[in-house]
Structure formats: C-alpha cells, structure tokens
Design a protein around this motif. Structure first.
Motif, short mmCIF file in Angstrom:
data_model
loop_
_atom_site.label_atom_id
_atom_site.label_comp_id
_atom_site.label_asym_id
_atom_site.label_seq_id
_atom_site.Cartn_x
_atom_site.Cartn_y
_atom_site.Cartn_z
N LEU A 153 0.91 -1.14 0.09
CA LEU A 153 0.08 0.02 0.06
C LEU A 153 0.94 1.37 0.03
O LEU A 153 0.56 2.30 -0.62
CB LEU A 153 -1.18 -0.08 1.21
N LEU A 154 2.04 1.24 0.86
CA LEU A 154 2.73 2.58 0.88
C LEU A 154 3.55 2.49 -0.58
O LEU A 154 3.53 3.52 -1.05
CB LEU A 154 3.77 2.40 1.92
N LYS A 155 3.95 1.55 -1.12
CA LYS A 155 4.53 1.63 -2.47
C LYS A 155 3.52 2.15 -3.56
O LYS A 155 3.93 3.20 -4.17
CB LYS A 155 5.03 0.28 -2.91
N ALA A 156 2.26 1.87 -3.53
CA ALA A 156 1.42 2.19 -4.43
C ALA A 156 0.89 3.61 -4.13
O ALA A 156 0.63 4.24 -5.45
CB ALA A 156 0.02 1.21 -4.58
N ALA A 157 1.28 4.30 -3.01
CA ALA A 157 0.93 5.58 -3.05
C ALA A 157 2.12 6.48 -3.12
O ALA A 157 2.20 7.53 -2.69
CB ALA A 157 0.34 5.62 -1.37
N ALA A 164 -5.74 -1.48 6.27
CA ALA A 164 -5.13 -0.43 6.97
C ALA A 164 -3.78 -0.32 6.42
O ALA A 164 -3.10 -1.50 6.28
CB ALA A 164 -5.31 -0.47 8.33
N ALA A 165 -3.06 0.90 6.30
CA ALA A 165 -1.61 0.70 5.76
C ALA A 165 -0.88 0.62 6.85
O ALA A 165 0.37 0.26 6.90
CB ALA A 165 -1.53 2.04 4.84
N ALA A 198 -0.15 12.78 7.44
CA ALA A 198 0.06 13.25 6.23
C ALA A 198 0.13 11.99 5.35
O ALA A 198 -0.75 11.83 4.28
CB ALA A 198 1.03 14.17 5.91
N GLN A 199 0.77 11.12 5.62
CA GLN A 199 0.92 9.71 4.51
C GLN A 199 -0.40 9.01 5.07
O GLN A 199 -0.83 8.37 3.85
CB GLN A 199 2.02 9.09 5.36
#
Lengths: 451, 290
Positions: free
Chosen positions: A172-176, A279-280, A190-191
C-alpha cells in the motif's frame, strides 16, 4: 445473664486477639549473602509467572526444562505457578506477604512493577545481589529503566522485552508513492491521508481498547517533554497532553484516516483490519502480532518500523522532549523478601538471564532478550527484528509510581467518555479540556496518596 | 430479655397495691418473670455455644473489623500493616461521597436493577402461563426458554457486545428498516443496552419460579373455576394470581439483588473504564480497589 454477656465478650475479645496476632505475625526471612555455589539439594523454589495463552504447551515444556537444568546445577527443583491477570497476582502477593509464605520469585509486567513494588514485598537489589546475577552490565541498559524508583532502589530483574513498534503494509505504501515509513506524528497523519481511499484506511486503531489509547497519549506527551507524572505533580491537563488527545481524535473526526467503526474496536479488531489489508499502518503493536499477520493475506507484504518519535506539531524533537519509541514493555522478575531460599532464587535468576537461556526464550515465545549479548546476536541474524530491537533500546520507562495504574486508567477514561462525541463526528477543545481537568484531579489525588 | 417497659410498669404496680407478685395485673397481660414457665426453666443454653461462636467468627468479627478498617487510612498497599494505620474517622466516607461518583453509580445500579426486574416479570409470567397447558413439543419449548439463563454471563456479554458494536448485526438489521441508531456500547443508549441484555438473560428466572408456582395450583381449583364459568382473564386474575403472589415476590427480590450485584455482564459488555452511563456500583468498586 450478666455472666453470659461477659463470657461472650471475653470469647469475642480472645478471638479478635487471635485474629490480630495472625495478621501481624509472620516469620522474618533469612537473608544471606554467601556467594559460594548454592546447594539446594532436596529443596524446591516457587516461581509465579503469567500464563502464556499464546503458547501454553511450549510454556509447560519450558517449565520442565528450566527445572531440570536448575536441578543439575544446584540440586533444587523449580515449581512454577501461573496467574491469569495482574489483579490475580496482586492478590497473591498481598496474601503471601501477610502469611509470610508463597512464591519465592514473581514475574511482573513492566508497567505493573511500580504498583507491585508499592507493597514493599520485594528484595531491593544491592551491588552484591547484582553480582550474584552475573553483574548489572549484562542487561541492555534501557531494560533496567523500570526496575525501581532510582538506581539505588531497584527490585526488578529484567527478564523479557516486548517493545511497541508499528507495522506497515509495504504494498500500500509503495502504491501511494511513499518510500519510507513516517518518523514524526505529523508525517504519519499526512501519509495516512494519502493512503486512505475507499474502504482502505491509513491506520487501524482501537479506540475502545482498555490499554491502547494511553500509550499513544503517553508517547506524544513525553516526546513533548511531559512525563504525565512529574515527581509529586500530575500533568494531565498540560497543553502537550491536550495536543496529544486532539491528534488522536482528529485522525477519526477531521483527518478521517481511520475507519469510523474503530470507535468500537478493541486491539484484536485493529490487528484484524490490518491483517485483512484494510489499513496501511498498524501503530502500537508488538512482535507478537507477527503470528497472526504471517497467517493472513498481508503475509510477506508487511514490515515493522519504529513508531514516530517527534511530537505532533513539531519537525524535530523539542527541548526537554524524549525520543521515546515505546513504553518500556516486557517482564521483570522480583524476589520476595519473605523467601527463605533467596540464594537459590538469585541462582535461578542468573540461569534465566544468561545469554543462552534468553536466546532460547526468544526462540520459544518471540519475546526479546534483556541480556545484551543475546540481543546483539539476535539483531545480527534477523533483518525483520531490527526495528523491534532498536525500539527496545529506545524505550522509555513509564513513571515509577504506585499511582501509575490509576493514571493509565484516567488517561483511557478520557477516551472512553469522549466516544459519544466522536461518534457524532466532532469533539470540541473545551470538552477535551474539561475531561482532562477531571482526569487531572483524579490522578493528582492518587499521586498524593501513593506512598 | 423479654423485659420491656410496660411489663416492668405492670409488675411494679401490684407491689404497690400490696398484692402478691405474679397475679394478673390490671393491664390484662399476665406478668411473667424470666425463666418462670416450666418449659423455659433450665434450658441448656450452652448447647448454642458452637453456633454462637461460629456466628461471632463468621459474622460479628469480620463486621467489626470492616467497621474499624473503614475508619483507618488504608489502601491495598498498606493493608498488611493495618494495625499501624492512622485513624481518620469518617474521612473515607466523606471522600467516597464527595470525590467519587459513588452516588451516581448507586443511582444507575438501582434504576437498572429495578427496571430490569420489573420488565422481566410479565415476560416470565406470560411464558410460564403459555407453557402451562399441554401441547406437542411443550418439553422442548420449556427447555429452549431456559437457554438464556444457563448461558454464562461472560458468553452472553461477549456475544451481545459483538452484536451491538458500531456496524454490527444490530445496527445492520435496524438500518435495513431505515432506523439509524447511534452507539449502543457508549453514550446514553448504553444504559438501555445493559437493561436489554440483562432482560434477555434473566427473564427465564421469573419463568422458572412462576412455573413452579403454577404447578402448585391444585387441579380441582382449575375445575371449580371452569364449572363456575370463569373466563380466562377472570380465572387468571382471581384464581391463579393469588397462588403466584409468593413466588413472584420472591423472584422480584432475588432478581433485584442479583441485578444490583451483577458485575460480569457490564464488565464484559462495556469494559473498564466504564462509560459514565453504565458505571454501575460493582464496576466502580472494582475500578476503585485496583
């Protein structure tokens, strides 16, 4: 009639007297300081530990192994008793102290150590005592942070470490487009906003949990320089604490980075939401979550990271703030003053805190070692554990006060009583302030009473 | 022990009159002196000693200790040295009344217990009357009725907590009818949630006691009422209910006390610290003592 009355009165007084004597009695323990090899042939030592609900069979096996090894070196056996909750244990400690007999060694949760210590039932460790354990230096310095009110009055022997970290969903972090997890609370907010879309949220939090909320509030407060209990003064109504609560509540109401239903969640439900990929971030979790996460859809797609160590509204650690990544979490062992086998108890604690025993304990139960060399060895061998061991050394102890239990409760109570407002979509600053004011008076009263 | 003021007055009066002691006084009540009647003479009172000593040990001594301890400055940490604890009079009571939510908790507990007891009463009576006459499957129905009562409070609490959660099945079911309620497990509605769950789990208690009362009604009574042409309500009101007065009164008292003392259900449903609307007395006590 008169004679009968008198008889009854005399009998009553006699019984009362007996009862009182029973209460105040109790034999004095034999303290001894000999450092020669302890001979415990035919003796048995009694240890009270928390029941491990996650690995009950392994725990039984471990009990047997410990006893066998101890018998080889000293000739004495070890008998383990288990308790289900801290309240159970406190009752056991109190009854043992009054009767002058009971377990020789108790295992205590770190945050519960000050409360248990307030009973005055445990041996204060002298330099000679530390020597019997193989030296105070063999422990990770951070794990000694909640062993006593100060260095001269330590009772707790660090036994296991379970620091808090946050888990994050790497995909999820990578996709964002986020390349590394947040290190400040503002960055985390913010993230999380970036990571929230549809029914996937930035964070999984348990607002209805009985323990989770205070850890956030405490961490943000101490990073801003407020330890909540400052000597004999409570600082629950401090602006830093207000800011902490606002941040914690805004995630739900203003930032909307948390599932609205999280107002009813306990910790397990937050873990479940993260495990389902909904959830991320899963802040405030320990390495014990690894078991459920590894058997979920996020297996192989998550990693651990240090919790943010910069307070909300700041870009770097302010003056007076402590970069606490976690409360000092884990287990201490304490030796009862009334124990007649104190030498054996020290010998057993030396065995249990040795590097090899600590490594084995980690292998069986996942708790991190408090033994410095065992921790170092573990860190070298396991990439995923690095942030957790790092967090262990950056943990800060919660205030060593008998009032801490009440303080924790008051901090959580502010969240509990705010939930109706949160459910309606917002909570005003004045409402939080009034709740903090009442928490402040509760905590201060408890602090005044604590001896 | 039986000497009361009127008796001593009546006894004194005849003496003044010069009449012999023990004769019937003007008051009409025979004057009796302690131990005079033959069946009161030489009673072996010492045989009560074992029971008396037990009473003193089990009830009187702990009661006195509790009263003494309530006047000392003690907490769980200093409990073991209570003999040295300073005497502070009524300070503990003043503190409980002024600095804690004790009165509020008592109010919540009493109203919760009373409402739950009063509401479960008609449900239990109706269920007992409905299963009074024989029909196919009556045994099964009677057993099913007992299920809520035999489930441990912990299980009841856990299941209802899951159902009442935000976004849980209760919310979903109501939403499908267009009803959107707020929180069940916190806020003002939590009080009614507690009552609802308590009613669900405790009505079979009334049912059981009323059923037992109904069994005690003689068959002839039913027959006589039928011969006299009593309709069902008349029969119920004037024939059956008088029989049930005893069991129902008992059930109301037991159920009320049981509700007041109930700890597990509110503890499991709402956790600690409890939301202020369901901060019942047992939970407050638990919180304050630990």
């Amino acid at each position: 009639m008169k004679a009968r009355h008198a008889l009854v009165a005399v009998a009553g007084i006699a019984i009362l007297g007996l009862a009182l004597q029973g209460c105040s009695g109790g034999s004095t323990p034999t303290a001894s300081g000999s450092s020669a090899a302890v001979d415990g042939k035919g003796k048995s030592i009694d240890v009270m530990v928390a029941a491990n609900t996650l690995y009950p069979t392994q725990q039984k096996q471990w009990f047997q192994d410990v006893s066998d090894r101890f018998e080889k070196t000293t000739g004495a056996t070890v008998k383990f008793e288990t308790y289900a909750s801290a309240n159970d244990e406190l009752t056991k400690i109190q009854t043992s102290v009054i009767s002058g007999q009971g377990p020789d060694i108790y295992n205590l949760g770190t945050t519960f150590t000050p409360t248990a210590n307030a009973t005055g039932a445990f041996v204060t460790l002298t330099d000679a005592d530390w020597d019997k354990l193989g030296g105070r230096d063999k422990f990770l310095p951070a794990t000694l942070g909640i062993s006593g009110p100060d260095k001269k009055h330590e009772v707790g022997i660090p036994f296991a470490s379970r620091p808090f970290v946050m888990a994050y969903n790497t995909e999820l972090l990578k996709a964002a487009g986020i390349d590394k997890p947040a290190t400040t609370w503002d960055e985390l907010t913010a993230q999380s906003k970036k990571l929230t879309s549809g029914d996937t949220y930035g964070m999984a939090l348990a607002y209805a949990d009985s323990f989770d909320p205070w850890k956030f509030i405490w961490a943000m407060s101490i990073q801003a320089g407020n330890p909540i209990l400052d000597g004999k003064k409570a600082r629950v109504d401090d602006p830093t604490t207000l800011k902490a609560y606002e941040t914690y509540f805004n995630w739900l109401t203003k930032d909307k980075v948390v599932d609205r239903q999280a107002i009813g969640w306990k910790n397990a439900q937050a873990v479940a939401a993260f495990a389902a990929g909904k959830a991320a971030y899963l802040p405030m979790t320990t390495s014990t979550s690894k078991i459920s996460l590894d058997s979920s859809v996020v297996a192989g797609k998550y990693a651990y990271a240090l919790m943010p160590t910069v307070p909300p509204g700041e870009k770097s650690l302010p003056k007076g703030g402590k970069a606490a990544s976690s409360i000092l979490s884990g287990d201490n062992m304490v030796i009862a003053k009334y124990s007649k086998n104190q030498d054996l108890a020290f010998a057993l604690m030396k065995q249990l805190t040795s590097a090899s025993a600590q490594e084995e304990y980690n292998r069986l139960f996942g708790d991190l070692p408090t033994n410095a060399s065992a921790a170092k060895k573990l860190e070298d061998g396991n990439e995923q554990l690095v942030p957790i061991i790092d967090s262990s050394s950056k943990s800060v102890g919660t205030p060593f006060s008998g009032a801490w239990g009440d303080t924790q409760l008051a901090l959580v109570n502010v969240v509990v009583q705010s939930i109706p407002s949160l459910s309606n979509g917002s909570i005003s600053e004045s409402e939080i302030k009034s709740k903090l004011a009442s928490a402040q008076s509760t905590v201060q009263a408890s602090l005044d009473k604590a001896k | 022990m039986t000497t009361t003021t009127p008796a001593s007055v009546t006894r004194a009066a005849p003496q003044a009159d010069g009449r012999p002691l023990g004769s019937t006084p003007t008051g009409g009540r025979p004057a009796r002196r302690r131990g005079r009647s033959p069946n009161e003479r030489n009673r072996p009172f010492w045989m009560l000693a074992p029971g008396g000593i037990l009473m003193i040990l089990v009830i009187v001594v702990p009661l006195i200790l509790a009263i003494v301890i309530s006047l000392l400055d003690l907490d769980q940490y200093t409990l073991r040295s209570w003999l040295q604890a300073p005497f502070i009079g009524l300070q503990n009571f003043i503190e409980a009344l002024t600095r804690s939510t004790l009165l509020r908790s008592i109010g919540i507990s009493v109203s919760f217990a009373a409402i739950a007891a009063v509401v479960t009463l008609p449900i239990g009576v109706a269920a007992a009357i409905a299963t009074q006459n024989k029909f196919v499957g009556r045994g099964l129905v009677r057993s099913i009725f007992l299920i809520p009562y035999v489930l441990p409070a912990f299980v009841v609490g856990t299941v209802w907590r899951t159902m009442l959660q935000p976004g849980g099945v209760v919310d979903d079911a109501l939403a499908s009818f267009g009803i959107h309620t707020g929180l069940w497990l916190n806020g003002p509605q939590s009080f009614w949630a507690l009552i609802l769950v308590q009613i669900w789990s405790s009505w079979p208690f009334f049912y059981l006691l009323v059923l037992a009362g109904l069994q005690a009604v003689d068959h002839e009574v039913h027959e006589a009422a039928a011969i006299d042409g009593a309709l069902w309500w008349t029969k119920l009101r004037y024939v059956i209910f008088p029989y049930l007065r005893g069991p129902i009164a008992l059930a109301v008292i037991i159920s009320f006390l049981h509700n007041i003392n109930g700890f597990t259900l509110p503890f499991v449903l709402f956790g600690v610290p409890a939301p202020q609307d369901v901060d019942v007395l047992p939970v407050l006590t638990y919180i304050t003592s630990f």
